[in-house]
Design a protein around this motif. Structure first.
Motif, short mmCIF file in Angstrom:
data_model
loop_
_atom_site.label_atom_id
_atom_site.label_comp_id
_atom_site.label_asym_id
_atom_site.label_seq_id
_atom_site.Cartn_x
_atom_site.Cartn_y
_atom_site.Cartn_z
N PRO A 238 0.81 -1.24 0.00
CA PRO A 238 0.00 0.00 0.00
C PRO A 238 0.83 1.27 0.00
O PRO A 238 0.36 2.32 -0.45
CB PRO A 238 -0.82 -0.12 1.30
CG PRO A 238 -0.85 -1.57 1.61
CD PRO A 238 0.48 -2.10 1.14
N THR A 241 1.37 3.01 -3.51
CA THR A 241 0.29 3.90 -3.95
C THR A 241 0.28 5.20 -3.17
O THR A 241 0.11 6.28 -3.75
CB THR A 241 -1.07 3.19 -3.80
OG1 THR A 241 -1.05 1.97 -4.54
CG2 THR A 241 -2.20 4.06 -4.29
N VAL A 242 0.47 5.11 -1.87
CA VAL A 242 0.42 6.31 -1.03
C VAL A 242 1.53 7.28 -1.38
O VAL A 242 1.31 8.49 -1.50
CB VAL A 242 0.50 5.91 0.46
CG1 VAL A 242 0.69 7.14 1.33
CG2 VAL A 242 -0.75 5.17 0.86
N GLY A 244 3.11 7.55 -4.26
CA GLY A 244 2.83 8.13 -5.56
C GLY A 244 1.78 9.22 -5.50
O GLY A 244 1.92 10.29 -6.10
N LEU A 245 0.70 8.96 -4.78
CA LEU A 245 -0.37 9.94 -4.67
C LEU A 245 0.08 11.18 -3.89
O LEU A 245 -0.34 12.30 -4.19
CB LEU A 245 -1.60 9.32 -4.00
CG LEU A 245 -2.32 8.23 -4.80
CD1 LEU A 245 -3.46 7.64 -3.98
CD2 LEU A 245 -2.85 8.79 -6.12
N ASN A 297 1.83 9.21 -11.16
CA ASN A 297 0.74 8.29 -10.86
C ASN A 297 0.70 7.12 -11.84
O ASN A 297 0.37 6.00 -11.45
CB ASN A 297 -0.59 9.05 -10.90
CG ASN A 297 -0.89 9.77 -9.60
OD1 ASN A 297 -1.34 9.19 -8.64
ND2 ASN A 297 -0.60 11.05 -9.58
N THR A 300 3.33 4.79 -10.76
CA THR A 300 2.89 4.12 -9.53
C THR A 300 1.97 2.95 -9.85
O THR A 300 2.11 1.86 -9.28
CB THR A 300 2.16 5.12 -8.62
OG1 THR A 300 3.06 6.20 -8.29
CG2 THR A 300 1.71 4.45 -7.34
N ASP A 301 1.03 3.17 -10.76
CA ASP A 301 0.12 2.09 -11.15
C ASP A 301 0.88 0.92 -11.78
O ASP A 301 0.61 -0.25 -11.48
CB ASP A 301 -0.93 2.61 -12.12
CG ASP A 301 -1.89 3.58 -11.47
OD1 ASP A 301 -1.98 3.57 -10.22
OD2 ASP A 301 -2.53 4.36 -12.18
N TYR A 304 2.86 -1.00 -9.19
CA TYR A 304 1.98 -1.83 -8.37
C TYR A 304 1.64 -3.12 -9.10
O TYR A 304 1.54 -4.20 -8.49
CB TYR A 304 0.70 -1.06 -8.04
CG TYR A 304 0.05 -1.49 -6.75
CD1 TYR A 304 0.43 -0.91 -5.55
CD2 TYR A 304 -0.94 -2.45 -6.73
CE1 TYR A 304 -0.15 -1.29 -4.35
CE2 TYR A 304 -1.54 -2.84 -5.54
CZ TYR A 304 -1.13 -2.25 -4.36
OH TYR A 304 -1.71 -2.64 -3.17
#
Length: 314
Positions: A238, A241-242, A244-245, A297, A300-301, A304
């Motif tokens: 997790p 994602t955090v 990157g956001l 982003n 990041t995707d 992941y």
């Protein structure tokens, strides 16, 4: 994965169009007239009207936006109303400073957040756990600008460890310029470090209660091996994602931090351009920041998908 990447890249086009339109609209409705800012409030009305016509400010909003959009599609983002330089060049000159601050802030937040979160999860309900949770909550509650001023007071004025004024460009002396980035990066990264600490703790505690972790413990493995080799990898998913956001939040926070520390970054350029109603500079800077954020982003995707096969196959 290549198909997914291409599909995500295509979705960036409407996102950037929407961001450009909203930023153009906000600049159009904020109070202030660039012609008055350039010529002064005492300038004669004919001179103001002539300047508005030369700048294209007398045209309807939608026409001005379409003209700007067509020029931007050809790589022409316009020129500064005051410095008469291409705004793309002005933004690119200051972009390395902002990116360096955000990169160092991300590394600092990861280093602090991961270590503190792991210690807090492993020592659950122990005194060290309570201390870490309280400190992380304090870090989450501190504004960037207030923390920046506090760091300046302590490390630049009181102890004189880091310079208070001046700046050395990265291209001239990379190692020497890092001294100017330490305090602003800490001011920007400590809030994110508090959030990552709490997220790491919660995620690791959830993984430590999983069946495969209990199986690893039943085999007689040491707790350190169980945590670092079997649980930590899953618990950290997790955070990808955090981080990157939150890079977008760091870019936004850089606007304030660069002003506090007087660093020549994109954030300070935006503040100066807004105060002068230099709309081409603001529009170009917002577009560059939006591109960086959307690309981050996207990466990041994709990362992941690499780290978690379940997402890839879904």
């Amino acid at each position: 994965m290549l198909t997914v990447a291409l599909r995500r890249l295509l979705t960036l086009v409407p996102v950037l169009l929407a961001i450009s339109f909203v930023s153009f609209l906000l600049l159009a409705i904020i109070p202030g007239d660039p012609a008055v800012m350039m010529l002064g409030a005492d300038a004669p009305p004919p001179a103001l009207e002539a300047l508005r016509e030369r700048l294209g400010l007398d045209r309807p909003f939608l026409e001005r936006f379409l003209v700007w959009l067509g020029n931007a599609a050809r790589g022409d983002l316009g020129a500064s109303l005051y410095q008469h330089r291409p705004v793309a060049q002005m933004v690119l000159e200051r972009l390395p400073v902002t990116l360096m601050i955000c990169l160092l802030a991300t590394l600092i937040s990861l280093a602090i957040g991961l270590v503190a979160g792991i210690v807090s999860a492993v020592r659950r309900n122990k005194p060290i756990d309570h201390v870490v949770r309280i400190v992380s909550l304090i870090g989450l509650s501190m504004p960037d600008f207030w923390l920046g001023l506090l760091l300046i007071l302590l490390f630049s004025i009181h102890w004189q460890v880091f310079p208070l004024t001046g700046f050395v460009p990265l291209s001239q002396d990379f190692l020497g310029s890092l001294r100017f980035f330490v305090l602003p990066s800490f001011a920007l990264g400590l809030t994110l470090a508090g959030f990552l600490t709490r997220l790491t703790r919660a995620s690791l505690l959830e993984v430590l209660s999983a069946d495969y972790v209990r199986t690893a413990r039943s085999k007689g493995l040491r707790e350190r091996v169980v945590v670092l080799r079997h649980a930590l990898g899953t618990a950290l998913l997790p955070l990808v994602t955090v981080v990157g956001l939150n890079f977008g939040r760091l870019l936004g926070g850089a606007v304030v931090v660069e002003s506090v520390f007087s660093l020549p970054g994109v954030g300070r350029l935006i503040v100066l351009a807004i105060s002068q109603r230099d709309f081409p500079v603001v529009q170009a800077a917002v577009l560059y920041v939006a591109v960086i954020y959307t690309v981050i982003n996207l990466l990041t995707d994709l990362s992941y998908m690499v780290l978690d096969p379940r997402v890839r196959y879904a």
